[in-house]
Design a protein around this motif. Structure first.
Motif, PDB file in Angstrom:
ATOM      1  N   MET A   1       0.848  -1.175   0.000  1.00  0.00           N
ATOM      2  CA  MET A   1       0.000   0.000   0.000  1.00  0.00           C
ATOM      3  C   MET A   1       0.895   1.239   0.000  1.00  0.00           C
ATOM      4  O   MET A   1       1.862   1.306   0.736  1.00  0.00           O
ATOM      5  CB  MET A   1      -0.895  -0.019   1.232  1.00  0.00           C
ATOM      6  N   THR A   2       0.579   2.203  -0.817  1.00  0.00           N
ATOM      7  CA  THR A   2       1.406   3.401  -0.928  1.00  0.00           C
ATOM      8  C   THR A   2       1.351   4.224   0.354  1.00  0.00           C
ATOM      9  O   THR A   2       0.501   4.019   1.220  1.00  0.00           O
ATOM     10  CB  THR A   2       0.949   4.286  -2.103  1.00  0.00           C
ATOM     11  N   ALA A   3       2.269   5.159   0.449  1.00  0.00           N
ATOM     12  CA  ALA A   3       2.311   6.113   1.553  1.00  0.00           C
ATOM     13  C   ALA A   3       2.772   7.446   0.991  1.00  0.00           C
ATOM     14  O   ALA A   3       3.386   7.497  -0.085  1.00  0.00           O
ATOM     15  CB  ALA A   3       3.261   5.642   2.646  1.00  0.00           C
ATOM     16  N   CYS A   4       2.460   8.512   1.709  1.00  0.00           N
ATOM     17  CA  CYS A   4       2.869   9.841   1.272  1.00  0.00           C
ATOM     18  C   CYS A   4       3.526  10.605   2.411  1.00  0.00           C
ATOM     19  O   CYS A   4       3.162  10.431   3.571  1.00  0.00           O
ATOM     20  CB  CYS A   4       1.664  10.653   0.790  1.00  0.00           C
ATOM     21  N   ALA A   5       4.474  11.426   2.055  1.00  0.00           N
ATOM     22  CA  ALA A   5       4.994  12.456   2.942  1.00  0.00           C
ATOM     23  C   ALA A   5       4.303  13.735   2.511  1.00  0.00           C
ATOM     24  O   ALA A   5       4.316  14.088   1.326  1.00  0.00           O
ATOM     25  CB  ALA A   5       6.508  12.591   2.797  1.00  0.00           C
ATOM     26  N   ILE A   6       3.660  14.395   3.455  1.00  0.00           N
ATOM     27  CA  ILE A   6       2.935  15.623   3.158  1.00  0.00           C
ATOM     28  C   ILE A   6       3.528  16.739   4.007  1.00  0.00           C
ATOM     29  O   ILE A   6       3.663  16.583   5.221  1.00  0.00           O
ATOM     30  CB  ILE A   6       1.433  15.470   3.455  1.00  0.00           C
ATOM     31  N   ALA A   7       3.868  17.842   3.380  1.00  0.00           N
ATOM     32  CA  ALA A   7       4.424  18.995   4.089  1.00  0.00           C
ATOM     33  C   ALA A   7       3.526  20.198   3.878  1.00  0.00           C
ATOM     34  O   ALA A   7       3.111  20.484   2.760  1.00  0.00           O
ATOM     35  CB  ALA A   7       5.831  19.309   3.597  1.00  0.00           C
ATOM     36  N   HIS A   8       3.226  20.871   4.977  1.00  0.00           N
ATOM     37  CA  HIS A   8       2.510  22.155   4.946  1.00  0.00           C
ATOM     38  C   HIS A   8       3.517  23.183   5.433  1.00  0.00           C
ATOM     39  O   HIS A   8       3.857  23.216   6.612  1.00  0.00           O
ATOM     40  CB  HIS A   8       1.288  22.094   5.866  1.00  0.00           C
ATOM     41  N   LEU A   9       4.023  23.972   4.514  1.00  0.00           N
ATOM     42  CA  LEU A   9       5.064  24.938   4.834  1.00  0.00           C
ATOM     43  C   LEU A   9       4.468  26.326   4.930  1.00  0.00           C
ATOM     44  O   LEU A   9       3.632  26.719   4.118  1.00  0.00           O
ATOM     45  CB  LEU A   9       6.175  24.876   3.786  1.00  0.00           C
ATOM     46  N   ARG A  10       4.891  27.069   5.936  1.00  0.00           N
ATOM     47  CA  ARG A  10       4.343  28.395   6.197  1.00  0.00           C
ATOM     48  C   ARG A  10       4.961  29.434   5.271  1.00  0.00           C
ATOM     49  O   ARG A  10       6.010  29.210   4.670  1.00  0.00           O
ATOM     50  CB  ARG A  10       4.578  28.800   7.647  1.00  0.00           C
ATOM     51  N   ASP A  11       4.317  30.579   5.212  1.00  0.00           N
ATOM     52  CA  ASP A  11       4.799  31.670   4.368  1.00  0.00           C
ATOM     53  C   ASP A  11       6.246  32.026   4.676  1.00  0.00           C
ATOM     54  O   ASP A  11       6.678  31.976   5.821  1.00  0.00           O
ATOM     55  CB  ASP A  11       3.929  32.916   4.576  1.00  0.00           C
ATOM     56  N   VAL A  97      -4.344   4.444   0.548  1.00  0.00           N
ATOM     57  CA  VAL A  97      -5.357   3.406   0.409  1.00  0.00           C
ATOM     58  C   VAL A  97      -5.174   2.729  -0.941  1.00  0.00           C
ATOM     59  O   VAL A  97      -4.600   3.306  -1.864  1.00  0.00           O
ATOM     60  CB  VAL A  97      -6.795   3.968   0.537  1.00  0.00           C
ATOM     61  N   GLY A  98      -5.666   1.526  -1.045  1.00  0.00           N
ATOM     62  CA  GLY A  98      -5.562   0.786  -2.286  1.00  0.00           C
ATOM     63  C   GLY A  98      -6.613   1.218  -3.296  1.00  0.00           C
ATOM     64  O   GLY A  98      -7.542   1.972  -2.966  1.00  0.00           O
ATOM     65  N   PRO A  99      -6.495   0.718  -4.515  1.00  0.00           N
ATOM     66  CA  PRO A  99      -7.432   1.109  -5.569  1.00  0.00           C
ATOM     67  C   PRO A  99      -8.866   0.647  -5.312  1.00  0.00           C
ATOM     68  O   PRO A  99      -9.804   1.193  -5.875  1.00  0.00           O
ATOM     69  CB  PRO A  99      -6.858   0.460  -6.827  1.00  0.00           C
ATOM     70  N   ASP A 100      -9.037  -0.344  -4.436  1.00  0.00           N
ATOM     71  CA  ASP A 100     -10.382  -0.840  -4.143  1.00  0.00           C
ATOM     72  C   ASP A 100     -10.969  -0.213  -2.884  1.00  0.00           C
ATOM     73  O   ASP A 100     -11.993  -0.664  -2.378  1.00  0.00           O
ATOM     74  CB  ASP A 100     -10.377  -2.365  -4.026  1.00  0.00           C
ATOM     75  N   HIS A 101     -10.350   0.833  -2.374  1.00  0.00           N
ATOM     76  CA  HIS A 101     -10.806   1.472  -1.141  1.00  0.00           C
ATOM     77  C   HIS A 101     -12.219   2.041  -1.314  1.00  0.00           C
ATOM     78  O   HIS A 101     -12.553   2.625  -2.342  1.00  0.00           O
ATOM     79  CB  HIS A 101      -9.868   2.609  -0.743  1.00  0.00           C
TER      80      HIS A 101
END
Length: 116
Positions: A1-11, A97-101
């Motif tokens: 199952m894939t995973a992501c790194a998500i970044a929310h960077l400020r101004d 999530v997988g493609p069948d989620h």
């Protein structure tokens, strides 16, 4: 199952030279873990709530093991201060999530966890 790194960077007022160096080097840290950018800045529209920041980054990995290994790798940790010393932000690793989620499966899991 894939995973992501998500970044929310400020101004920030503009990219300092260290941040430019980080951006020039980050792909080399991703390649050994099959990481690829899905989102890297670009225009965004806030549709609900407040969004205190300007930059969003999302990197996809084959799984959580690869995402963790990339973030903790010596190569990434070496360049990380180039960004974190100049831009405030939050970074999370999240399993995909997988493609069948189907959303109802999440509801079922929440009900089981709540004892309902």
């Amino acid at each position: 199952m894939t995973a992501c790194a998500i970044a929310h960077l400020r101004d920030h007022p503009g990219p300092p030279p260290d941040v430019v160096a980080y951006l020039e080097r980050i792909q080399d840290t991703l390649d050994p873990y099959s990481g690829r950018f899905l989102v890297h800045g670009g225009p965004m529209e806030v549709r609900e709530g407040e969004w205190p920041g300007s930059m969003v980054m999302m990197i996809e990995f084959p799984g959580m093991d690869e995402a963790r290994a990339w973030y903790d790798s010596g190569a990434h940790q070496e360049i990380l201060p180039l960004r974190t010393d100049h831009i405030d932000g939050t970074v999370v690793l999240v399993e995909g999530v997988g493609p069948d989620h189907h959303p109802s499966r999440r509801i079922d899991a929440l009900r089981r966890a709540a004892g309902a």
